[in-house]
Design an enzyme around this catalytic site. Structure first.
Site, short mmCIF file in Angstrom:
data_model
loop_
_atom_site.label_atom_id
_atom_site.label_comp_id
_atom_site.label_asym_id
_atom_site.label_seq_id
_atom_site.Cartn_x
_atom_site.Cartn_y
_atom_site.Cartn_z
CE LYS A 1 93.15 -27.91 13.87
NZ LYS A 1 91.74 -27.53 13.76
CB ILE B 1 88.29 -19.40 16.72
CG1 ILE B 1 89.67 -18.78 16.88
CG2 ILE B 1 87.84 -19.42 15.27
CD1 ILE B 1 90.80 -19.52 16.17
CE1 TYR C 1 95.14 -27.92 16.88
CE2 TYR C 1 97.00 -26.88 15.77
CZ TYR C 1 95.69 -26.85 16.18
OH TYR C 1 94.93 -25.74 15.89
CG ASP D 1 82.53 -36.35 22.46
OD1 ASP D 1 83.47 -35.92 21.75
OD2 ASP D 1 82.66 -37.22 23.33
CB SER E 1 96.18 -24.98 12.40
OG SER E 1 97.38 -24.50 12.97
CG ASP F 1 81.84 -26.47 22.70
OD1 ASP F 1 82.48 -25.68 21.97
OD2 ASP F 1 82.38 -27.12 23.63
#
Ligand SMILES: NC(=O)c1ccc[n+]([C@@H]2O[C@H](COP(=O)([O-])OP(=O)(O)OC[C@H]3O[C@@H](n4cnc5c(N)ncnc54)[C@H](O)[C@@H]3O)[C@@H](O)[C@H]2O)c1
Length: 258
Positions: free
Chosen positions: A155, A19, A151, A59, A139, A38
């Protein structure tokens, strides 16, 4: 080209991923000077060469790394006008009682703490200039129950902090919004289909629109929210999920109509 984006710097964390890379390409096409930040510097550099952007290492599980990247962008690239906080630690489905707690801690450290620190570090120079726009990546797992049990809650926290930053920084000229992708056909997700961990046909059947999300669909929503066209939008949560959320309760009544 949107004049609000021309020659301004836009940073994308996780910009080497599916994405993130699609979003980076769209922002570069829109006239932003894109920095792909990244953990995987080699992939970030390859993407940057492909679209004519700049790459840097970050990081987001390290406060020092985030602050060094933010300082490097300001010093060596230019004033940061936009941030896409896209980097995240992903997860495969399982039951809560089977959660690996070390993995839980990594997800919380990267997704909640890392996103918070990324927004505050890159937002600091925006606050000094009184101008900027930020998009966090949530998400649809933040908006309903799912077997991504660490996760999804991480989110949900990103949605909450998006609203908090939006309220705190609106009078200081900074907008903060969140895009919530649904099942998106990134290379990593395609590999997961190939391993049999997820089934694209089952996922497609849950969408009102009858297709999965393309990474560029997410990128276009991000590009809109970053641009001046969205000058009156802050604190918003925008699902880009091909109608997965609106399709869910139809299962109780025999499924979505053909
Ligand atoms: N693909 C989907 O179906 C989907 C659905 C909902 C939300 N999302 C969200 O979209 C965003 C992008 O996901 P994707 O599918 O492109 O995943 P991806 O795995 O392709 O990309 C994630 C990128 O983040 C980078 N990254 C991971 N940890 C990092 C760290 N500590 N610091 C810096 N960079 C780090 C990785 O190197 C990778 O390039 C994530 O926030 C993800 O949670 C994806």
């Amino acid at each position: 080209m949107d004049r609000s984006t021309s020659k301004n710097v836009a940073v994308i964390t996780g910009g080497a991923g599916g994405i993130g890379a699609a979003t980076a390409a769209i922002l570069q096409e829109d006239g932003w000077r894109v920095v792909i930040a990244d953990l995987d510097l080699a992939r970030a550099e390859a993407e940057a060469i492909r679209i004519g952007a700049t790459a840097c290492h970050i990081d987001i599980s390290s406060k020092q790394s985030i602050e060094e990247a933010a300082a490097w962008v300001e010093r060596d690239v230019g004033p940061c006008g936009a941030l896409v906080a896209c980097a995240a630690h992903l997860e495969n489905p399982h039951r809560p009682e089977n959660q690996d707690i070390a993995e839980f801690d990594r997800i919380i450290a990267t997704n909640i703490r890392g996103t918070f620190l990324t927004v505050t570090a890159f937002g600091a120079s925006m606050l000094r200039r009184g101008r900027g726009s930020i998009v966090t990546i949530g998400s649809i797992t933040a908006l309903n129950s799912s077997p991504l049990v660490a996760y999804g809650p991480s989110k949900s926290a990103i949605l909450a902090m998006t609203r908090d930053f939006g309220g705190a920084w609106g009078r200081r000229g900074i907008r903060v919004n969140c895009v919530c992708p649904g099942p998106t056909r990134t290379p990593a997700v395609e590999a997961s289909y190939a391993r049999g961990e997820r089934d694209p046909n089952v996922m497609t059947a849950q969408t009102a629109l009858g297709h999965l999300v393309d990474p560029r669909d997410v990128g276009h929503a991000v590009a809109f929210l970053l641009s001046e066209k969205a000058r009156s939008i802050t604190g918003s949560i925008l699902p880009v999920d091909a109608g997965t959320l609106v399709g869910q309760l139809w299962a109780l009544y025999g499924g979505l109509p053909a």
